[in-house]
Design a protein around this motif. Sequence first.
Motif, mmCIF file in Angstrom:
data_model
loop_
_atom_site.group_PDB
_atom_site.id
_atom_site.type_symbol
_atom_site.label_atom_id
_atom_site.label_comp_id
_atom_site.label_asym_id
_atom_site.label_seq_id
_atom_site.Cartn_x
_atom_site.Cartn_y
_atom_site.Cartn_z
ATOM 1 N N LYS A 153 -4.771 6.080 2.073
ATOM 2 C CA LYS A 153 -5.856 6.629 2.886
ATOM 3 C C LYS A 153 -5.394 7.160 4.353
ATOM 4 N N TRP A 154 -5.843 8.194 4.801
ATOM 5 C CA TRP A 154 -5.268 8.689 6.177
ATOM 6 C C TRP A 154 -6.722 9.124 6.974
ATOM 7 N N ALA A 155 -6.702 8.542 8.135
ATOM 8 C CA ALA A 155 -7.705 9.000 9.172
ATOM 9 C C ALA A 155 -7.405 10.155 9.928
ATOM 10 N N ILE A 185 -8.165 31.569 8.795
ATOM 11 C CA ILE A 185 -8.331 30.409 9.031
ATOM 12 C C ILE A 185 -7.101 29.475 9.197
ATOM 13 N N SER A 186 -7.225 28.599 10.459
ATOM 14 C CA SER A 186 -5.855 27.855 10.626
ATOM 15 C C SER A 186 -6.109 26.491 11.045
ATOM 16 N N LEU A 187 -5.589 25.398 10.489
ATOM 17 C CA LEU A 187 -5.951 24.153 10.886
ATOM 18 C C LEU A 187 -4.423 23.410 10.989
ATOM 19 N N GLU A 188 -4.460 22.627 12.090
ATOM 20 C CA GLU A 188 -3.471 21.697 12.326
ATOM 21 C C GLU A 188 -4.269 20.303 12.252
ATOM 22 N N ILE A 189 -3.436 19.719 11.385
ATOM 23 C CA ILE A 189 -3.988 18.209 10.822
ATOM 24 C C ILE A 189 -2.932 17.183 11.272
ATOM 25 N N GLN A 190 -3.256 16.259 11.960
ATOM 26 C CA GLN A 190 -2.424 14.998 12.173
ATOM 27 C C GLN A 190 -3.437 13.936 11.728
ATOM 28 N N ALA A 191 -2.790 12.908 11.017
ATOM 29 C CA ALA A 191 -3.612 11.907 10.499
ATOM 30 C C ALA A 191 -2.867 10.365 10.615
ATOM 31 N N ALA A 192 -3.672 9.523 10.751
ATOM 32 C CA ALA A 192 -2.860 8.184 10.791
ATOM 33 C C ALA A 192 -3.322 7.347 9.811
ATOM 34 N N LYS A 193 -2.292 6.554 9.134
ATOM 35 C CA LYS A 193 -2.656 5.682 8.205
ATOM 36 C C LYS A 193 -3.783 4.854 8.359
ATOM 37 N N ALA A 194 -4.480 4.602 7.492
ATOM 38 C CA ALA A 194 -5.878 4.078 7.728
ATOM 39 C C ALA A 194 -5.813 2.520 7.377
ATOM 40 N N LYS A 241 -10.687 35.068 18.482
ATOM 41 C CA LYS A 241 -10.562 33.707 17.927
ATOM 42 C C LYS A 241 -11.571 32.684 18.365
ATOM 43 N N GLY A 242 -11.712 31.709 17.538
ATOM 44 C CA GLY A 242 -12.696 30.614 17.818
ATOM 45 C C GLY A 242 -12.392 29.405 17.272
ATOM 46 N N THR A 243 -12.940 28.301 17.609
ATOM 47 C CA THR A 243 -12.696 27.105 16.994
ATOM 48 C C THR A 243 -14.007 26.317 16.671
ATOM 49 N N PHE A 244 -13.571 24.974 15.819
ATOM 50 C CA PHE A 244 -14.845 24.292 15.874
ATOM 51 C C PHE A 244 -14.502 23.170 16.258
ATOM 52 N N ASN A 245 -15.220 22.285 17.133
ATOM 53 C CA ASN A 245 -14.996 21.239 17.979
ATOM 54 C C ASN A 245 -15.136 20.056 17.200
ATOM 55 N N ASN A 246 -15.939 20.016 16.147
ATOM 56 C CA ASN A 246 -16.277 18.782 15.335
ATOM 57 C C ASN A 246 -16.022 18.847 13.863
ATOM 58 N N PHE A 247 -15.166 18.115 13.620
ATOM 59 C CA PHE A 247 -14.622 18.109 11.979
ATOM 60 C C PHE A 247 -14.139 16.744 11.727
ATOM 61 N N ASN A 248 -14.022 16.559 10.230
ATOM 62 C CA ASN A 248 -13.870 15.451 9.854
ATOM 63 C C ASN A 248 -13.037 15.724 8.554
ATOM 64 N N ALA A 249 -12.045 14.736 8.062
ATOM 65 C CA ALA A 249 -11.317 14.859 6.799
ATOM 66 C C ALA A 249 -11.373 13.801 6.076
ATOM 67 N N GLU A 250 -11.388 13.732 4.738
ATOM 68 C CA GLU A 250 -11.113 12.423 3.891
ATOM 69 C C GLU A 250 -9.688 12.625 3.255
ATOM 70 N N ILE A 251 -8.727 12.107 3.447
ATOM 71 C CA ILE A 251 -7.359 12.274 2.849
ATOM 72 C C ILE A 251 -7.066 11.015 2.416
#
Length: 176
Positions: A5-7, A167-176, A28-38
């Motif tokens: 699991k990654w946060a 659409i373009s995402l840059e994702i960084q996640a930490a080990k949960a 161009k635009g962004t979304f400032n609030n988002f979440n992922a379950e990985i």
Amino acid sequence: MTKTKWALDTAHSGVEFSVKHMMIANVKGTFNNFNAEIDADPNDLTTGDISFSIDTASIDTRNEDRDNHLRSADFFDVENYPALTFKATEIVSNGDGEYQVTGDLTIRDTTNKETFVVTYEGSGKDPWGNEKVGFTVNGKIKRSDYGLTWNAALETGGVLVGDQIKISLEIQAAKA
């Protein structure tokens, strides 16, 4: 490595989009609030469980009038549809840490299969010993496929807002 699991690290992640404006330039635009379950092995995403959620009211194009219009019933209708979601249903490796991630994208109660290219950017430990992973996500969708059809004709021909959204995402996640 096994599935982990990654946060999502929202401070080091981003969701961006671009669309043709007046058929001559990209806005161009962004979304400032988002979440992922990985829940995945970052070295082999093919068995991963990945879902993503975006708060549609958090849209930011650096223009308040435009953002308010995008929040209105002409576009995202944020009062009735506060989130857009993606749930991966198939992940195929292209080799060299690149994947075709197909899943169900839902915008305004319309769900379509979409495929995004996901690139594993690497992993490492931050200065506090937390294990981190990074991914880049790129894709294109047609807004008309989701009922987002508002537009205005131009005197010179063509339309004010393009149908294709990059659409373009840059994702960084930490080990949960």
